[in-house]
Scaffold this active site. Structure first.
Site, PDB file in Angstrom:
ATOM      1  N   VAL A 294       0.843  -1.194   0.000  1.00 14.68           N
ATOM      2  CA  VAL A 294       0.000   0.000   0.000  1.00 14.68           C
ATOM      3  C   VAL A 294       0.880   1.246   0.000  1.00 14.68           C
ATOM      4  O   VAL A 294       1.915   1.274   0.672  1.00 14.68           O
ATOM      5  CB  VAL A 294      -0.903   0.023   1.269  1.00 14.68           C
ATOM      6  CG1 VAL A 294      -1.728   1.290   1.344  1.00 14.68           C
ATOM      7  CG2 VAL A 294      -1.801  -1.191   1.309  1.00 14.68           C
ATOM      8  N   CYS A 295       0.451   2.278  -0.723  1.00 13.17           N
ATOM      9  CA  CYS A 295       1.091   3.593  -0.631  1.00 13.17           C
ATOM     10  C   CYS A 295      -0.017   4.647  -0.755  1.00 13.17           C
ATOM     11  O   CYS A 295      -1.182   4.357  -0.494  1.00 13.17           O
ATOM     12  CB  CYS A 295       2.184   3.772  -1.681  1.00 13.17           C
ATOM     13  SG  CYS A 295       1.590   3.855  -3.376  1.00 13.17           S
ATOM     14  N   ARG A 296       0.328   5.848  -1.182  1.00  9.84           N
ATOM     15  CA  ARG A 296      -0.680   6.912  -1.270  1.00  9.84           C
ATOM     16  C   ARG A 296      -1.624   6.685  -2.452  1.00  9.84           C
ATOM     17  O   ARG A 296      -2.835   6.792  -2.322  1.00  9.84           O
ATOM     18  CB  ARG A 296      -0.001   8.282  -1.374  1.00  9.84           C
ATOM     19  CG  ARG A 296      -0.986   9.448  -1.371  1.00  9.84           C
ATOM     20  CD  ARG A 296      -0.294  10.788  -1.426  1.00  9.84           C
ATOM     21  NE  ARG A 296       0.692  10.873  -2.496  1.00  9.84           N
ATOM     22  CZ  ARG A 296       0.405  11.157  -3.766  1.00  9.84           C
ATOM     23  NH1 ARG A 296      -0.830  11.379  -4.148  1.00  9.84           N
ATOM     24  NH2 ARG A 296       1.360  11.202  -4.665  1.00  9.84           N
TER      25      ARG A 296
ATOM     26  N   GLY B 175      -0.691   4.186  -5.285  1.00 15.53           N
ATOM     27  CA  GLY B 175      -0.484   2.902  -5.963  1.00 15.53           C
ATOM     28  C   GLY B 175       0.826   2.789  -6.721  1.00 15.53           C
ATOM     29  O   GLY B 175       1.210   1.699  -7.124  1.00 15.53           O
TER      30      GLY B 175
ATOM     31  N   MET C 203      -4.006   4.712  -0.498  1.00 10.28           N
ATOM     32  CA  MET C 203      -4.775   5.302   0.603  1.00 10.28           C
ATOM     33  C   MET C 203      -5.725   6.397   0.107  1.00 10.28           C
ATOM     34  O   MET C 203      -6.700   6.709   0.784  1.00 10.28           O
ATOM     35  CB  MET C 203      -3.842   5.844   1.683  1.00 10.28           C
ATOM     36  CG  MET C 203      -3.074   4.752   2.427  1.00 10.28           C
ATOM     37  SD  MET C 203      -4.119   3.507   3.235  1.00 10.28           S
ATOM     38  CE  MET C 203      -4.795   4.472   4.602  1.00 10.28           C
TER      39      MET C 203
END
Length: 100
Positions: free
Chosen positions: A62-64, A66, A90
Protein backbone atom coordinates in the site's frame (compact mmCIF):
# COMPACT_ATOMS: atom_id res chain seq x y z
CA UNK A 1 1.68 -8.50 -10.61
CA UNK A 2 -1.70 -9.12 -9.05
CA UNK A 3 -3.77 -6.07 -8.15
CA UNK A 4 -6.36 -5.78 -5.42
CA UNK A 5 -8.96 -3.08 -4.85
CA UNK A 6 -9.18 -1.19 -1.55
CA UNK A 7 -12.69 -2.54 -0.87
CA UNK A 8 -11.37 -6.09 -1.38
CA UNK A 9 -8.62 -5.43 1.18
CA UNK A 10 -11.23 -4.09 3.60
CA UNK A 11 -13.30 -7.26 3.10
CA UNK A 12 -10.23 -9.42 3.81
CA UNK A 13 -9.61 -7.51 7.04
CA UNK A 14 -13.14 -8.41 8.20
CA UNK A 15 -12.46 -12.11 7.61
CA UNK A 16 -10.87 -14.63 9.94
CA UNK A 17 -7.59 -15.10 8.08
CA UNK A 18 -4.53 -12.98 8.89
CA UNK A 19 -3.85 -10.18 6.39
CA UNK A 20 -0.29 -8.91 5.98
CA UNK A 21 -0.16 -5.31 4.78
CA UNK A 22 3.00 -3.32 4.15
CA UNK A 23 2.61 0.45 3.84
CA UNK A 24 5.55 1.81 1.82
CA UNK A 25 4.83 5.49 2.42
CA UNK A 26 7.26 7.68 4.34
CA UNK A 27 6.79 7.84 8.13
CA UNK A 28 5.39 11.40 8.02
CA UNK A 29 2.71 10.28 5.53
CA UNK A 30 1.76 7.27 7.65
CA UNK A 31 1.19 9.57 10.66
CA UNK A 32 -1.94 10.87 8.89
CA UNK A 33 -3.43 7.37 9.24
CA UNK A 34 -2.78 3.84 8.08
CA UNK A 35 -4.72 0.63 7.65
CA UNK A 36 -4.92 -1.07 11.09
CA UNK A 37 -2.02 -3.48 11.71
CA UNK A 38 -0.21 -2.44 8.52
CA UNK A 39 3.57 -2.46 8.88
CA UNK A 40 5.35 0.68 7.68
CA UNK A 41 8.45 0.00 5.59
CA UNK A 42 9.22 3.09 3.46
CA UNK A 43 9.89 2.19 -0.18
CA UNK A 44 13.59 3.05 0.10
CA UNK A 45 14.01 0.49 2.89
CA UNK A 46 12.06 -2.43 1.39
CA UNK A 47 15.16 -3.92 -0.22
CA UNK A 48 17.01 -3.88 3.12
CA UNK A 49 14.10 -5.21 5.20
CA UNK A 50 12.85 -7.95 2.87
CA UNK A 51 14.81 -10.60 4.80
CA UNK A 52 12.45 -9.84 7.73
CA UNK A 53 9.48 -10.99 5.62
CA UNK A 54 8.19 -14.56 5.38
CA UNK A 55 8.05 -15.98 1.85
CA UNK A 56 5.24 -18.32 2.89
CA UNK A 57 2.91 -15.34 3.52
CA UNK A 58 1.06 -13.15 1.06
CA UNK A 59 1.67 -9.40 1.41
CA UNK A 60 -0.51 -6.53 0.30
CA UNK A 61 1.50 -3.45 -0.65
CA UNK A 62 0.00 0.00 0.00
CA UNK A 63 1.09 3.59 -0.63
CA UNK A 64 -0.68 6.91 -1.27
CA UNK A 65 -1.89 6.27 -4.83
CA UNK A 66 -0.48 2.90 -5.96
CA UNK A 67 2.77 3.86 -7.70
CA UNK A 68 5.31 3.23 -4.96
CA UNK A 69 3.53 0.10 -3.80
CA UNK A 70 3.69 -1.19 -7.38
CA UNK A 71 7.48 -0.71 -7.41
CA UNK A 72 7.79 -2.41 -4.00
CA UNK A 73 5.62 -5.30 -5.19
CA UNK A 74 7.79 -5.77 -8.31
CA UNK A 75 10.94 -5.80 -6.17
CA UNK A 76 9.54 -8.38 -3.74
CA UNK A 77 8.06 -10.52 -6.52
CA UNK A 78 11.49 -10.59 -8.14
CA UNK A 79 12.86 -12.09 -4.93
CA UNK A 80 10.20 -14.81 -4.68
CA UNK A 81 7.61 -13.17 -2.42
CA UNK A 82 3.86 -13.40 -3.01
CA UNK A 83 2.50 -9.86 -3.20
CA UNK A 84 -0.60 -7.94 -4.21
CA UNK A 85 -0.66 -4.24 -5.05
CA UNK A 86 -3.60 -2.22 -3.66
CA UNK A 87 -4.48 0.03 -6.57
CA UNK A 88 -5.55 3.57 -5.77
CA UNK A 89 -3.67 3.40 -2.47
CA UNK A 90 -4.78 5.30 0.60
CA UNK A 91 -6.39 7.91 -1.66
CA UNK A 92 -9.08 5.31 -2.40
CA UNK A 93 -9.19 3.66 1.04
CA UNK A 94 -12.58 3.96 2.76
CA UNK A 95 -12.02 1.46 5.54
CA UNK A 96 -10.82 2.10 9.10
CA UNK A 97 -7.50 3.80 9.80
CA UNK A 98 -5.32 4.05 12.86
CA UNK A 99 -2.83 6.71 13.87
CA UNK A 100 0.35 6.16 15.79
Amino acid sequence: MIKILPNEVNALLKGNSPVHIIDVREADEVKTGKIPNAVNIPLGLVEFRMQDLDKSKEYIMVCRSGGRSSRAAQLLEGHGYTVLNMIGGMNEWEGPTEKF
